[in-house]
Design an enzyme around this catalytic site. Structure first.
Site, mmCIF file in Angstrom:
data_model
loop_
_atom_site.group_PDB
_atom_site.id
_atom_site.type_symbol
_atom_site.label_atom_id
_atom_site.label_comp_id
_atom_site.label_asym_id
_atom_site.label_seq_id
_atom_site.Cartn_x
_atom_site.Cartn_y
_atom_site.Cartn_z
ATOM 1 N N LYS A 152 20.638 70.603 -59.074
ATOM 2 C CA LYS A 152 21.748 71.547 -59.185
ATOM 3 C C LYS A 152 21.258 72.736 -60.002
ATOM 4 O O LYS A 152 20.980 72.605 -61.194
ATOM 5 C CB LYS A 152 22.960 70.897 -59.856
ATOM 6 C CG LYS A 152 24.186 71.802 -59.897
ATOM 7 C CD LYS A 152 25.346 71.123 -60.592
ATOM 8 C CE LYS A 152 26.621 71.940 -60.463
ATOM 9 N NZ LYS A 152 26.472 73.319 -60.991
ATOM 10 N N LYS B 239 28.619 66.687 -56.833
ATOM 11 C CA LYS B 239 27.757 67.067 -57.949
ATOM 12 C C LYS B 239 27.791 65.983 -59.013
ATOM 13 O O LYS B 239 28.819 65.343 -59.248
ATOM 14 C CB LYS B 239 28.179 68.413 -58.535
ATOM 15 C CG LYS B 239 29.609 68.489 -59.030
ATOM 16 C CD LYS B 239 29.948 69.894 -59.498
ATOM 17 C CE LYS B 239 31.409 70.015 -59.927
ATOM 18 N NZ LYS B 239 31.762 71.390 -60.370
#
Length: 269
Positions: free
Chosen positions: A41, A186
């Protein structure tokens, strides 16, 4: 309390460009993501190339230096303007300032929305383009097939040890679709979310005459955030109506975020 509003040179068009329905992630909890694709990420600035211009999440067009997009393909790409780990403030300031140098910033791409096939096949289309246009400031974000849950957390530990933010998990078999999706997740050790600033609370003691806390509201309700602010933030707090990112660790019995701390004002507004 005095509120000083800094004046910045913003390298975004004054009016929105064509709106883009961005693909947005939900939180990973216990979902089965075996055979999904995982990637780091990146803590950059989200940008969508529509084949002609780079667009922010709020639909505004960036104004990169002349020639920056000369070798970009004529089809859409979704990714992050990014230079390296723990460089968000530098990236954000650079891409929003007129006449700035983007020499260390590239578009790190995680999908080619209009291409055919699964995620890996869509990215292969861009890879072919980059072979023919090696000077394009574009990087394809590496996608790693997930073996199991343990594999995901091993990768998270590796990324965080390097100073990275977290891991993105994606079902590679589905086409690109806008909106918040169960097929994009996420994962971070410390969670974050966004809320809208509703009011300022004046500080006491050493913070007298400055910001003490902010009231914030989102789908969880309204709550206070009083920590995480730098001295500059307390002198120039995020204005009422602005959207900020905060970090937290779980939830209280009332359902509000536990140990909420201010992180930063959302950069794409």
């Amino acid at each position: 309390m005095r509120t000083l509003i800094p004046i910045l040179a913003i390298a975004l068009a004054a009016s929105p460009a064509t709106a883009v329905d961005f693909l947005l992630a939900k939180q990973y909890t216990t979902q089965d993501v075996t055979h999904w694709a995982m990637s780091e990420k990146l803590d950059g600035v989200r940008a969508y190339w529509d084949g002609n211009k780079l667009i922010s999440r709020q639909g505004y067009a960036f104004t990169p230096p002349q020639g920056y997009t000369a070798d970009f393909p004529p089809y859409p790409m979704d990714g992050e303007l990014y230079s390296g780990r723990q460089q968000f403030e530098h990236i954000s300031a650079t891409v929003r300032r007129h006449n700035s140098s983007w020499h260390d910033i590239k578009l790190h791409v995680f999908d080619v929305p209009a291409a055919q096939g699964n995620l890996y096949q869509r990215l292969a289309v861009l890879q072919k383009w980059l072979h023919a246009h090696p000077k394009a400031p574009i990087v394809i974000i590496k996608q790693i097939p997930v073996k199991n849950r343990e594999h995901v957390f091993q990768y998270l530990k590796q990324i965080e040890a390097l100073g990275g933010e977290g891991v993105m998990l994606r079902n590679p078999n589905l086409a690109y679709a806008g909106g918040r999706s169960d097929q994009l997740l996420k994962l971070k050790s410390i969670q974050d979310a966004e809320c809208t600033v509703t009011r300022h609370y004046e500080g006491k003691g050493k913070n007298s005459g400055k910001l003490g806390a902010i009231g914030c509201k989102n789908q969880l309700g309204e709550f206070k955030i009083g920590s995480g602010f730098k001295d500059a933030d307390r002198l120039n707090p995020p204005p009422v109506g602005s959207v900020i990112t905060y970090r937290y660790r779980g939830f209280t019995k009332k359902g509000t975020p536990r140990f909420a701390t201010y992180f930063r004002k959302r950069s794409d507004r």
